[in-house]
Design an enzyme around this catalytic site. Structure first.
Site, PDB file in Angstrom:
ATOM      1  N   TYR A  26       0.810  -1.227   0.000  1.00 49.40           N
ATOM      2  CA  TYR A  26       0.000   0.000   0.000  1.00 49.40           C
ATOM      3  C   TYR A  26       0.839   1.271   0.000  1.00 49.40           C
ATOM      4  O   TYR A  26       0.296   2.369  -0.021  1.00 49.40           O
ATOM      5  CB  TYR A  26      -0.889   0.049   1.247  1.00 49.40           C
ATOM      6  CG  TYR A  26      -2.150  -0.743   1.127  1.00 49.40           C
ATOM      7  CD1 TYR A  26      -2.104  -2.128   1.049  1.00 49.40           C
ATOM      8  CD2 TYR A  26      -3.386  -0.121   1.099  1.00 49.40           C
ATOM      9  CE1 TYR A  26      -3.249  -2.870   0.946  1.00 49.40           C
ATOM     10  CE2 TYR A  26      -4.542  -0.856   0.999  1.00 49.40           C
ATOM     11  CZ  TYR A  26      -4.467  -2.229   0.928  1.00 49.40           C
ATOM     12  OH  TYR A  26      -5.614  -2.951   0.830  1.00 49.40           O
ATOM     13  N   LYS A  85       2.387 -13.608   6.434  1.00 44.40           N
ATOM     14  CA  LYS A  85       2.549 -14.642   5.412  1.00 44.40           C
ATOM     15  C   LYS A  85       4.049 -14.919   5.273  1.00 44.40           C
ATOM     16  O   LYS A  85       4.632 -14.912   4.187  1.00 44.40           O
ATOM     17  CB  LYS A  85       1.919 -14.127   4.100  1.00 44.40           C
ATOM     18  CG  LYS A  85       1.802 -15.137   2.997  1.00 44.40           C
ATOM     19  CD  LYS A  85       0.787 -16.214   3.237  1.00 44.40           C
ATOM     20  CE  LYS A  85       0.866 -17.259   2.133  1.00 44.40           C
ATOM     21  NZ  LYS A  85       0.218 -18.526   2.487  1.00 44.40           N
TER      22      LYS A  85
END
Ligand code: NAP
Length: 415
Positions: A159, A226
């Site tokens: 982002y 992750k």
């Protein structure tokens, strides 16, 4: 007093102060407010009314001086730009603000106004509490097991806006560098995005999340990442999170592994359990083992997905509040969009913005007023006096408009 280009600061009121990183809240603080586009008008009006009534009921000597500042369509009409400097300056100066939804104009090169506000004001934590309100139609059997507070990192990750479109000289330059200097294979026809995650960004987010867990007697904090695939960004987020918990909160926290290996699975009294989950597994577990999760800290993209998934589980994002919080400034906002087809019809559900205002009251330390609003909202929903979005899913409910819903909340403060 601070001067603005086109804003008039109301005459009565005081600026919220800051002492050693904590807020100093006067009895009549200025709160800048961005009404928002589309249904922003409908929901902001009722939110202000509910908040004012709660403060009036809870205290004899406090009130908010709302101070309108502009962003989105109203700003474009007044300033000829979508996010004027006046707005940034006002929020920064007065420290705590409330915001309705904003249209993101469609078109090349236009960054989301929401992302711009968060990044420019360095509001590095997006805080999303998700809990169940009895009576709200939900798609799972035990929605009441959900009571999490998600701390989503707000300034880094994919982002951060560091990306280049396929075919541009910039993308070609990066691809050439990767192939020639770094000796990695990247297809020539790729678009490129960069995912930075830093020790600084991770540490300040996890610090805020753990402090919140301690301040609110929460039981655990889970790092969602992750890291099995993206070892040096997501994996590092997890490692830096554990490191910070040990270094700064070592006496108040304990790892899940330690609870199991040294304490027979029983958390010692007064300790917060620190654990981590891989993001895909977390999206399953939040559904199947909901009650095991409490405070969550996670990088930006995971947080985006996880917040909406959690909100859906308890009846949709129409009820989910949000706060964007930095060290100096906090901006509380509805999590849904401008729903333009319902503009000025007084029909939509104002709960997301009202609950964001509750977060704002808690941030100010005005807990008694926050509790009144929650109580009023809980009772109104139990009475099945709800807006169209909930009414269409509930048996025997009475459909009310936005302002009528607000009046019912106020009526229910003291019942
Ligand atoms: P949206 O405005 O959230 O609306 C999508 C649908 O969600 C609505 O048609 C309505 O569903 C339901 N809904 C949203 N808010 C509701 C409320 N308060 N009460 C009841 N139902 C509600 O999403 P969008 O149509 O994708 O986006 C419209 C604009 O909002 C875009 O310009 C987008 O960029 C912007 N946006 C802003 C923010 C923000 O400022 N934080 C966030 C998201 C989107 P039904 O039609 O089924 O009744």
């Amino acid at each position: 007093m601070i001067k603005f280009d086109k804003l008039e600061v109301p005459t009565e009121g005081e600026r919220i102060g800051n002492l050693d990183g904590g807020l100093v809240v006067p009895s009549q603080p200025f709160i800048p407010v961005i009404e928002g586009d589309g249904i922003g008008r409908d929901i902001m009006k009722v939110t202000r009314r509910v908040v004012d009534a709660a403060i009036d009921t809870a205290y004899s000597d406090r009130r908010i001086t709302w101070f309108d500042v502009y962003a989105g369509e109203r700003a474009n009409a007044t300033y000829g730009e979508w996010l004027p400097q006046d707005t940034f300056r006002a929020i920064k100066h007065f420290r705590v603000a409330l915001k309705g939804p904003l249209t993101t104009p469609v078109g090349g090169g236009f960054r989301s106004l929401n992302v711009t506000l968060r990044q420019t004001l360095d509001l590095y934590a997006c805080v999303r509490p998700v809990r169940y309100f009895e009576g709200v139609p939900a798609p799972v059997t035990h929605p009441e097991n959900m009571d999490v507070v998600i701390f989503r990192e707000n300034t880094e990750d994919v982002y951060a806006g560091i990306e280049w479109a396929q075919g541009t000289p910039e993308a070609k330059k990066v691809i050439d560098f990767l192939q020639t200097d770094m000796r990695v294979a990247v297809r020539e026809d790729s678009g490129i995005g960069i995912k930075p995650i830093s020790i600084f960004g991770t540490s300040r987010l996890t610090r805020m999340a753990i402090q919140y867990a301690l301040d609110h007697n929460r039981t655990s904090i889970t790092f969602v990442h992750k890291g099995n695939i993206m070892k040096f960004t997501e994996g590092a987020f997890r490692d830096w999170g554990y490191k910070l918990a040990q270094a700064e909160f070592g006496n108040q926290t304990i790892t899940e592994e330690n609870v199991s290996s040294e304490h027979n699975g029983q958390t010692p009294d007064g300790k917060i359990v620190v654990k981590d989950r891989i993001a895909d597994s977390m999206l399953q577990q939040i559904l199947t083992r909901t009650a095991e999760y409490d405070v969550i800290a996670t990088p930006n993209l995971n947080g985006d997905y996880l917040s909406d998934a959690c909100a859906a589980q308890v009846g949709g994002i129409g009820m989910a509040p949000g706060g964007n919080i930095g060290d100096e400034t906090a901006l509380f906002e509805a999590t849904h969009g401008t729903a333009p087809k319902y503009t000025d019809q007084d029909v939509v559900n104002p709960s997301s913005l009202i609950l964001s205002a509750v977060m704002m009251l808690e941030h100010l330390g005005w807990q008694e007023a926050a509790d009144l609003v929650i109580r009023g909202l809980e009772r109104t929903i139990l009475q099945k006096r709800v807006t169209y979005d909930l009414e269409r899913l509930m048996d025997g409910a009475t459909k009310v408009g936005t302002s009528e819903f607000g009046s019912a909340i106020i009526e229910n403060f003291m019942c």
